[in-house]
Scaffold this motif. Structure first.
Motif, PDB file in Angstrom:
ATOM      1  N   SER A 126       0.605  -1.182  -0.115  1.00 32.48           N
ATOM      2  CA  SER A 126       0.208  -0.506  -0.106  1.00 32.48           C
ATOM      3  C   SER A 126       0.984   1.048   0.033  1.00 32.48           C
ATOM      4  O   SER A 126       1.580   1.689   0.657  1.00 32.48           O
ATOM      5  N   ILE A 127       0.340   2.558  -0.983  1.00 32.15           N
ATOM      6  CA  ILE A 127       1.071   3.191  -1.216  1.00 32.15           C
ATOM      7  C   ILE A 127       1.377   4.411  -0.505  1.00 32.15           C
ATOM      8  O   ILE A 127       2.142   4.770   1.148  1.00 32.15           O
ATOM      9  N   THR A 128       0.156   3.622   0.803  1.00 32.00           N
ATOM     10  CA  THR A 128      -1.309   5.276   1.260  1.00 32.00           C
ATOM     11  C   THR A 128      -0.495   4.378   2.509  1.00 32.00           C
ATOM     12  O   THR A 128       0.262   5.457   4.031  1.00 32.00           O
ATOM     13  N   ALA A 129       0.386   3.414   3.011  1.00 36.46           N
ATOM     14  CA  ALA A 129       0.645   2.874   4.295  1.00 36.46           C
ATOM     15  C   ALA A 129       2.769   2.939   4.077  1.00 36.46           C
ATOM     16  O   ALA A 129       3.239   3.338   5.757  1.00 36.46           O
ATOM     17  N   PRO A 161      -1.355   7.124  -6.790  1.00 39.25           N
ATOM     18  CA  PRO A 161      -1.486   7.664  -6.096  1.00 39.25           C
ATOM     19  C   PRO A 161      -1.775   7.557  -4.367  1.00 39.25           C
ATOM     20  O   PRO A 161      -1.996   6.877  -4.659  1.00 39.25           O
ATOM     21  N   THR A 162      -1.333   8.448  -3.574  1.00 35.30           N
ATOM     22  CA  THR A 162      -2.009   8.729  -2.441  1.00 35.30           C
ATOM     23  C   THR A 162      -3.422   9.942  -2.474  1.00 35.30           C
ATOM     24  O   THR A 162      -3.134  10.802  -3.053  1.00 35.30           O
ATOM     25  N   ALA A 163      -3.904   9.679  -1.306  1.00 36.98           N
ATOM     26  CA  ALA A 163      -5.309  10.280  -1.490  1.00 36.98           C
ATOM     27  C   ALA A 163      -3.964  12.298  -1.141  1.00 36.98           C
ATOM     28  O   ALA A 163      -4.651  13.331  -1.366  1.00 36.98           O
ATOM     29  N   ALA A 164      -3.598  11.847  -0.548  1.00 33.78           N
ATOM     30  CA  ALA A 164      -2.389  13.343   0.111  1.00 33.78           C
ATOM     31  C   ALA A 164      -1.369  13.540  -1.700  1.00 33.78           C
ATOM     32  O   ALA A 164      -0.920  14.820  -2.075  1.00 33.78           O
TER      33      ALA A 164
END
Length: 799
Positions: A126-129, A161-164
């Motif tokens: 996970s890119i977000t993690a 991408p992530t949400a950020a």
């Protein structure tokens, strides 16, 4: 959008992927620094230096020019972190462990420049993690950038991408990856294994599952699921061996750990045979054994029942082979669906499994169906994506068959197909791809392609079934078209010549077409570009002279009937060289024999990095006779500038005498087939744009044809020197008597013949010698054996 110029890239991790990503940056002239752990003893950069040494041994070659390994800067995390401050893009490519990656990020984060993009080449985490623990500023500049192995050759890069993640950095990165590194970018959601591996590995697992169910051996499955299906010729199990069974198991484990609520979860079970092979150290090609094992010259296959290797070589049944040759996709799929043959039932089952899977999961893994198709085409080497195949085979019919199988309990999951498959716009348009875009369940509408500035450089973008917006074989305005060529333009000031022959071979109609195109370009245009519509899809620039079309002439009128054709070919090439407007060759793929001679006579060449160029005529017992040897003599004399011409000629001579073919456009420059100021293009979809830009620029700068000048030659001295080496090679058993004869003939032409050293001859003198030798060889029984052998088997005969 402001210019985004990547002045330097850092790659963290010198493993297989990291080192190859660094190599591809160097191919594209992007300065790169490659980091790894400091060495335990000896050189602190030992880990990276060993990785660079290994790059030169890998096949297919990661470096377009092996000498360029020296251009990769070496670094380690203990001594060199401040070097990160010079980099605009940092790509992390270490092992797939979240804890290891986080440890490294803590170390490097303080050294990353304030505007640099930071990206992970993870294949499924996970890119977000991964971004946890970054400050808001770095989070906005962090994303996933997933290259496929081998990174030089696989077109796909997934951008996650992530949400950020800031939208601007994604656009900048997409532009860099597309134009500078030559990739096809697909944006994926941050879900396990992203798009290509999620669908591709599911497809491999489903194939293994169905193969067991229908009792098919691994070699038969590979023959069924390789090039016969328009997929990578390694099929399923051999692909797993190439990727590495441990790597595949890792991707499967990611699915098991993160997709427990997936309706297809039971399929993610690691196949028992895979566990057994890995347990025994049989990790695939790198370990010398996997599903296959090479023993001497024999390729053995695993027999799961015996848990041992047995003789391989099993093939698809002839009946199934005939079904798969059916050109109409709907009839082909119907035949597979309706047949009671186990191999046909197996093929229908693996198609159904993938159709079922992508329909159920489209909404969660990708923005739209186009992204799934391109991910599989560019990342797994499929000719058509799964949605394209479904649509081409008849959307409604396939949907109803898949539903029948789900209802009958034959499918791998009882999950229902989503409603959009059967009603609304997709049902009305009979598919997910239309001229107005591709279906997006997330947005509940058809979405158009990205219009980032980088795509203005792609005159024709990759086509999709159902979305045949303009493509290069039908677009524009035709000036002249016949069975062999199309001469056309895009309502602007550059004329385009495209060949329509198979592999773009050159016969008499193509030769005539070259003449027509030059005459029209001189009259009404700023230049002429030779470009073929399949340039970006792995086509050939030209595989050379059309031997097949010469046969009838040869049969009816003997060798004499062919001579006028050779004269016409030589004249067409000379007309190109001395045309009054610039002729630009847009080269991609194979440019062999006559195809190589064609590009040698253009005013300029724009070549895809993946261009394989060479004069290969000796393979069929002939010598180049379309001006290729004449050009060798002309170029050597030009480069020598008054010093010993033979020193420059030897290089050209050896390339022709050994039928050497470049393994990249960069290597073709070192061989002299491309000039140092020819342009090398990394994204083949940009070839036409760049070639037209070059033609216009040359015309606007006041282009004049080169002056016809006399050529100084090496004469008897050159012929005797080369001849002596040939005798040694023949007597030492390195070349056959016929190869010796061919070698001597080539030497006789490039040296100008039995005349004094330093004599001045015109180009026609050299062309006459080419033609005379070519005609003599056509009558030679050994050459005739080689030609027939090549036409029957496609392989050179050594006689």
């Amino acid at each position: 959008m402001a210019n985004f110029i990547v002045k330097k890239v850092a790659v963290l991790g010198a493993g297989v992927m990291g080192a190859q990503i660094a190599a591809h940056c160097v191919n594209a002239k992007v300065p790169v620094v490659l980091f790894d752990l400091p060495g335990k003893d000896g050189d602190q950069n030992g880990v990276v230096l060993r990785a660079l040494a290994n790059l030169k041994k890998l096949s297919p070659a990661p470096l377009a020019n092996p000498d360029h390994a020296a251009l990769i800067e070496v670094a380690n995390y203990a001594d060199d972190l401040e070097k990160l401050g010079e980099c605009d893009l940092i790509i992390e490519a270490i092992a797939e462990r979240m804890d290891w990656k986080h440890d490294l990020y803590k170390k490097v984060a303080p050294h990353i420049a304030p505007n640099a993009i930071f990206a992970s080449n993870t294949s499924g985490l996970s890119i977000t993690a991964l971004a946890e623990g970054f400050d808001a500023d770095l989070k906005a500049r962090f994303c996933g950038v997933h290259f496929f192995n081998p990174p030089r050759y696989m077109h796909l890069v997934e951008l996650i991408p992530t949400a950020a993640t800031s939208p601007e950095i994604l656009d900048q990165l997409e532009g860099f990856l597309t134009s500078t590194l030559g990739k096809g970018v697909v944006r994926a959601f941050d879900t396990p294994n992203f798009i290509a591996n999620r669908v591709g590995i599911f497809g491999m697992l489903a194939t293994m599952h169905e193969a067991e169910k229908f009792g098919l051996s691994v070699d038969v499955v590979d023959d069924l699921t390789g090039s016969k299906l328009g997929r990578a010729k390694s099929g399923t199990f051999r692909t797993a061996d190439v990727v590495g069974l441990d790597t595949m198991a890792h991707v499967i484990t990611t699915m098991q750990n993160t997709l427990q609520d997936d309706p297809f979860f039971p399929v993610y079970k690691t196949p028992e045979i895979l566990t057994r092979l890995i347990g025994g150290g049989a990790l695939g090609q790198k370990a010398g054994a996997g599903f296959y094992k090479k023993v001497g010259k024999d390729i053995l296959r695993i027999d799961p029942a015996k848990a041992d290797y047995v003789a391989g070589g099993g093939k698809a049944d002839d009946l199934i082979g005939r079904i798969l040759k059916e050109k109409d996709p709907a009839r082909r799929m119907q035949a597979l669906h309706d047949s009671s043959h186990p191999q046909a039932q197996f093929l229908w089952a693996i198609f159904r499994d993938v159709f079922h899977y992508i329909a159920v999961h489209l909404e969660t893994v990708a923005d739209n169906a186009r992204d799934v198709d391109f991910a599989l085409r560019w990342g797994f080497g499929w000719t058509h994506g799964p949605f394209e195949t479904w649509q081409a085979s008849g959307w409604q019919q396939i949907a109803s068959w898949v539903k029948e199988d789900i209802d009958a309990g034959k499918a791998l999951s009882n999950a229902a197909l989503p409603a959009w498959v059967f009603d609304g716009p997709v049902a009305k348009n009979a598919g997910v791809h239309t001229a107005n875009g591709s279906w997006s369940p997330v947005q509940n509408k058809y979405v158009v392609r990205s219009n980032l500035p980088v795509y203005q450089r792609q005159v024709f973008r990759a086509g999709l079934v159902g979305d045949q917006a303009a493509n290069g074989s039908t677009a524009g305005t035709t000036f002249h078209e016949d069975d062999s060529v199309r001469i056309w333009h895009q309502d602007d000031d550059v004329l385009i010549l495209s060949f329509k022959t198979k592999m773009h071979v050159i016969g008499s109609e193509v030769t005539a077409g070259i003449g027509k195109a030059i005459a029209e370009a001189e009259k009404n245009y700023k230049g002429l570009v030779i470009w073929h519509a399949d340039a970006a899809e792995g086509g050939a620039f030209s595989a050379g002279a059309d031997l097949q079309s010469m046969l009838p002439l040869f049969m009816s009128g003997g060798v004499k009937a062919i001579e006028p054709e050779v004269v016409k070919l030589q004249q067409a090439h000379q007309a190109m060289k001395y045309a009054n407007v610039p002729v630009v060759a847009a080269v991609a793929g194979l440019a062999l024999g006559g195809g190589c001679e064609l590009l040698l006579h253009a005013a300029k060449r724009v070549a895809s990095i993946e261009s394989y160029i060479g004069l290969v005529e000796v393979g069929v017992g002939l010598i180049p006779a379309g001006g290729g040897l004449k050009e060798a003599a002309v170029r050597a004399a030009h480069e020598a500038k008054g010093s010993d011409i033979l020193q420059f000629l030897k290089h050209y001579y050896m390339n022709a005498a050994t039928a050497a073919v470049s393994r990249s456009a960069l290597e073709a420059q070192t061989m002299g087939y491309l000039k140092s100021d020819d342009i090398i293009v990394f994204n083949p979809y940009e070839l036409l744009h760049i070639a037209k830009t070059q033609a216009r620029a040359m015309f606007d700068a006041g282009y004049r044809a080169p002056r016809k000048a006399l050529v100084p030659v090496t004469g008897k001295y050159g012929l005797a020197t080369i001849g002596a080496q040939l005798i040694n090679m023949r007597d030492g058993g390195f070349i056959s008597a016929h190869d010796y004869k061919l070698g001597l003939m080539i030497a006789e032409i490039v040296s100008g013949g039995e005349i004094e050293q330093g004599s001045l001859v015109d180009e026609q003198w050299l062309l006459d010698r080419e033609r005379k030798a070519f005609m003599e060889l056509l009558n030679h029984p050994k050459t005739q054996e080689r030609i027939m052998g090549m036409m029957q088997t496609g392989k050179p005969v050594r006689n």
